[in-house]
Design an enzyme around this catalytic site. Structure first.
Site, PDB file in Angstrom:
ATOM      1  N   TYR A   1       0.891  -1.105   0.161  1.00  0.00           N
ATOM      2  CA  TYR A   1       0.038  -0.026  -0.011  1.00  0.00           C
ATOM      3  C   TYR A   1       0.836   1.190   0.034  1.00  0.00           C
ATOM      4  O   TYR A   1       0.496   2.345  -0.744  1.00  0.00           O
ATOM      5  CB  TYR A   1      -0.897   0.148   1.164  1.00  0.00           C
TER       6      TYR A   1
ATOM      7  N   ARG B   1       1.451   1.871  -3.338  1.00  0.00           N
ATOM      8  CA  ARG B   1       0.524   2.369  -4.281  1.00  0.00           C
ATOM      9  C   ARG B   1       0.360   3.795  -4.042  1.00  0.00           C
ATOM     10  O   ARG B   1      -0.132   4.635  -4.842  1.00  0.00           O
ATOM     11  CB  ARG B   1      -0.850   1.585  -4.135  1.00  0.00           C
TER      12      ARG B   1
ATOM     13  N   HIS C   1     -14.915   2.345  -1.973  1.00  0.00           N
ATOM     14  CA  HIS C   1     -13.822   1.244  -1.368  1.00  0.00           C
ATOM     15  C   HIS C   1     -12.794   1.929  -0.587  1.00  0.00           C
ATOM     16  O   HIS C   1     -11.656   1.589  -0.495  1.00  0.00           O
ATOM     17  CB  HIS C   1     -13.178   0.772  -2.708  1.00  0.00           C
TER      18      HIS C   1
ATOM     19  N   CYS D   1      -7.263   2.862  12.760  1.00  0.00           N
ATOM     20  CA  CYS D   1      -6.632   2.012  13.482  1.00  0.00           C
ATOM     21  C   CYS D   1      -7.399   0.454  13.202  1.00  0.00           C
ATOM     22  O   CYS D   1      -8.369   0.288  13.030  1.00  0.00           O
ATOM     23  CB  CYS D   1      -6.821   2.291  15.082  1.00  0.00           C
TER      24      CYS D   1
ATOM     25  N   CYS E   1     -11.065   0.415  18.538  1.00  0.00           N
ATOM     26  CA  CYS E   1     -10.452   1.849  18.386  1.00  0.00           C
ATOM     27  C   CYS E   1     -11.086   2.322  17.160  1.00  0.00           C
ATOM     28  O   CYS E   1     -11.008   1.687  16.110  1.00  0.00           O
ATOM     29  CB  CYS E   1      -8.862   1.773  18.398  1.00  0.00           C
TER      30      CYS E   1
ATOM     31  N   CYS F   1      -1.071   3.534  15.929  1.00  0.00           N
ATOM     32  CA  CYS F   1      -2.176   4.319  16.201  1.00  0.00           C
ATOM     33  C   CYS F   1      -1.901   5.334  17.382  1.00  0.00           C
ATOM     34  O   CYS F   1      -1.429   5.026  18.282  1.00  0.00           O
ATOM     35  CB  CYS F   1      -3.493   3.566  16.751  1.00  0.00           C
TER      36      CYS F   1
ATOM     37  N   CYS G   1      -5.277   4.905  20.585  1.00  0.00           N
ATOM     38  CA  CYS G   1      -5.077   4.025  21.438  1.00  0.00           C
ATOM     39  C   CYS G   1      -3.572   3.365  21.857  1.00  0.00           C
ATOM     40  O   CYS G   1      -3.281   2.780  22.841  1.00  0.00           O
ATOM     41  CB  CYS G   1      -5.689   2.844  20.808  1.00  0.00           C
TER      42      CYS G   1
HETATM   43  N1  APR Z   1     -10.273   4.540 -20.437  1.00  0.00           N
HETATM   44  C1  APR Z   1     -11.456   3.630 -20.016  1.00  0.00           C
HETATM   45  N2  APR Z   1     -11.558   2.504 -19.602  1.00  0.00           N
HETATM   46  C2  APR Z   1     -10.321   1.935 -19.518  1.00  0.00           C
HETATM   47  C3  APR Z   1      -9.087   2.657 -19.692  1.00  0.00           C
HETATM   48  C4  APR Z   1      -9.052   3.863 -20.108  1.00  0.00           C
HETATM   49  N3  APR Z   1      -7.849   4.652 -20.444  1.00  0.00           N
HETATM   50  N4  APR Z   1      -8.036   1.678 -19.394  1.00  0.00           N
HETATM   51  C5  APR Z   1      -8.553   0.490 -18.895  1.00  0.00           C
HETATM   52  N5  APR Z   1      -9.976   0.739 -18.928  1.00  0.00           N
HETATM   53  C6  APR Z   1     -11.014  -0.241 -18.598  1.00  0.00           C
HETATM   54  C7  APR Z   1     -10.839  -1.696 -18.639  1.00  0.00           C
HETATM   55  O1  APR Z   1     -11.244  -1.924 -19.948  1.00  0.00           O
HETATM   56  C8  APR Z   1     -11.665  -2.318 -17.620  1.00  0.00           C
HETATM   57  O2  APR Z   1     -12.931  -2.548 -18.050  1.00  0.00           O
HETATM   58  O3  APR Z   1     -11.186  -0.043 -17.127  1.00  0.00           O
HETATM   59  C9  APR Z   1     -11.539  -1.347 -16.472  1.00  0.00           C
HETATM   60  C10 APR Z   1     -10.504  -1.741 -15.304  1.00  0.00           C
HETATM   61  O4  APR Z   1     -11.365  -2.572 -14.556  1.00  0.00           O
HETATM   62  P1  APR Z   1     -10.724  -3.375 -13.256  1.00  0.00           P
HETATM   63  O5  APR Z   1      -9.137  -3.467 -13.417  1.00  0.00           O
HETATM   64  O6  APR Z   1     -11.420  -4.494 -13.107  1.00  0.00           O
HETATM   65  O7  APR Z   1     -10.843  -2.186 -12.150  1.00  0.00           O
HETATM   66  P2  APR Z   1     -12.231  -1.825 -11.439  1.00  0.00           P
HETATM   67  O8  APR Z   1     -13.316  -2.101 -12.240  1.00  0.00           O
HETATM   68  O9  APR Z   1     -12.147  -0.556 -10.918  1.00  0.00           O
HETATM   69  O10 APR Z   1     -12.191  -2.949 -10.279  1.00  0.00           O
HETATM   70  C11 APR Z   1     -13.199  -2.757  -9.379  1.00  0.00           C
HETATM   71  O11 APR Z   1     -12.209  -4.515  -7.991  1.00  0.00           O
HETATM   72  O12 APR Z   1      -9.880  -5.150  -7.395  1.00  0.00           O
HETATM   73  C12 APR Z   1     -11.050  -4.583  -6.750  1.00  0.00           C
HETATM   74  O13 APR Z   1     -11.216  -2.933  -5.063  1.00  0.00           O
HETATM   75  C13 APR Z   1     -10.562  -3.082  -6.532  1.00  0.00           C
HETATM   76  O14 APR Z   1     -11.799  -0.977  -6.901  1.00  0.00           O
HETATM   77  C14 APR Z   1     -11.305  -2.201  -7.407  1.00  0.00           C
HETATM   78  C15 APR Z   1     -12.531  -2.972  -7.902  1.00  0.00           C
END
Ligand code: APR
Length: 316
Positions: free
Chosen positions: A78, A81, A131, A139, A144, A200, A203
């Protein structure tokens, strides 16, 4: 000669004119956002080519069980990210959606945790982060309630730093360069124990954890309540489904709920195979391509031109 019976067309529309005509007269609009919205900012999506979850086993990182087992590993993922997200900027689609929220009764449901919509100054009361956010920390202790929002400190604690010196193969920077590929057995991930992870401040007992919703966790109840209240107020004219594979529930379920409340559906996606599970009808739209280009164009009739150079990034 047999008469041909006209079959209802199930091909969604593609034209800007019919979409804008509907948008202009729409009074209640919803959007469901996914990782594809931020793809052109430079963040990988989760599924499909180049996706984060393709090289990582999501359940080994994005679950409460994973955090319980190895909080150091989960924090490194994370922290990486957070660092990646802070290294990129909101794109014109983030700004255009924020502007639409100022102009219309428009509620945005975002599955994205990358902080880019808040940084594009999307009005907070009209943006529901289903999400959570990479920049919220809370925490992990059950008893907490500590929660800090919009913590952009990178790294959040010094031990999670990604050093710039790549000569040492054990540094986080070397891992980052290899896309933190923890599925590769040859990548040595430095172990971080409890003492080196964020604690945290309230706590003083629990470890802090990222304020995101992991697999096997419920979505935040206050967010769900706000969404339900808005949905129940009246019919919905339009739902835009932008850059999401719409495969993860309950988020994806909002498309069907909106449709039952009268909404026409407009999908904006790079991949024409990624329509919502319930399909699209002739009254709907599918705009194939990059959301960062298409969304500002679609919304122009209400918001005018989107000039990102004049717009500010709330994290700067
Ligand atoms: N413009 C538009 N669409 C796009 C682009 C772009 N430049 N690039 C990729 N895509 C599309 C892909 O074709 C796909 O359909 O974006 C989508 C991304 O899909 P995922 O990777 O599955 O992401 P998401 O739908 O946000 O996932 C949902 O899953 O992993 C969990 O919590 C995580 O919030 C996330 C949730």
């Amino acid at each position: 000669m047999a008469a041909t019976t006209a079959r209802p067309s199930v091909v969604p529309k593609k034209d800007l004119e019919s979409f804008q005509e509907h948008l202009n007269k729409s009074t209640r609009i919803l959007a469901l956002l996914g990782a594809g919205l931020s793809a052109s900012s430079g963040l990988p999506t989760f599924r499909g080519a180049g996706g984060l979850w393709r090289t990582h086993d999501a359940t080994s990182l994005a679950t409460p069980e994973a955090f319980g087992r190895d909080p150091g590993l989960v924090w490194q993922f994370y922290s990486y990210r957070r660092h990646m997200a802070l290294g990129v900027k909101p794109n014109p689609a983030h700004y255009a959606l924020a502007e639409l929220a100022r102009k219309k009764n428009f509620l945005t449901l975002s599955q994205n945790v990358d902080g880019l919509s808040p940084r594009a100054r999307h009005p907070a009361d009209k943006l529901k982060l289903l999400h959570g956010s990479l920049f919220d920390v809370k925490c992990s202790d059950f008893f907490c309630d500590y929660l800090e929002k919009n913590n952009y400190t990178d790294p959040i604690v010094p031990t999670l730093a990604i050093p710039t010196d790549e000569s040492d193969p054990t540094t986080n920077s070397a891992l980052a360069a290899r896309e933190l590929d923890i599925s590769d057995e040859n990548v040595a991930i430095p172990e971080l124990d409890y003492d080196h992870l964020p604690k945290c401040p309230k706590c003083k007992r629990g470890l802090l954890r990222p304020g995101v919703v992991w697999f096997n966790e419920r979505l935040p109840s206050d967010v769900l309540e706000d969404v339900d209240t808005w949905m129940d107020e009246d019919d919905i004219d339009l739902i835009m489904v932008i850059g999401t594979s719409a495969k993860v529930y309950p988020a994806a379920g909002y498309v069907d709920i909106a449709r039952r409340k009268g909404a026409r559906v407009a999908v904006i996606n790079m991949d024409k195979g990624d329509a919502p599970a319930s399909g699209l009808y002739s009254r709907d739209w599918f705009f194939e391509g990059d959301a960062a280009q298409i969304v500002p164009e679609l919304l122009k009739s209400v918001i005018g031109e989107t000039n990102t150079e004049e717009l500010s990034d709330a994290a700067q």
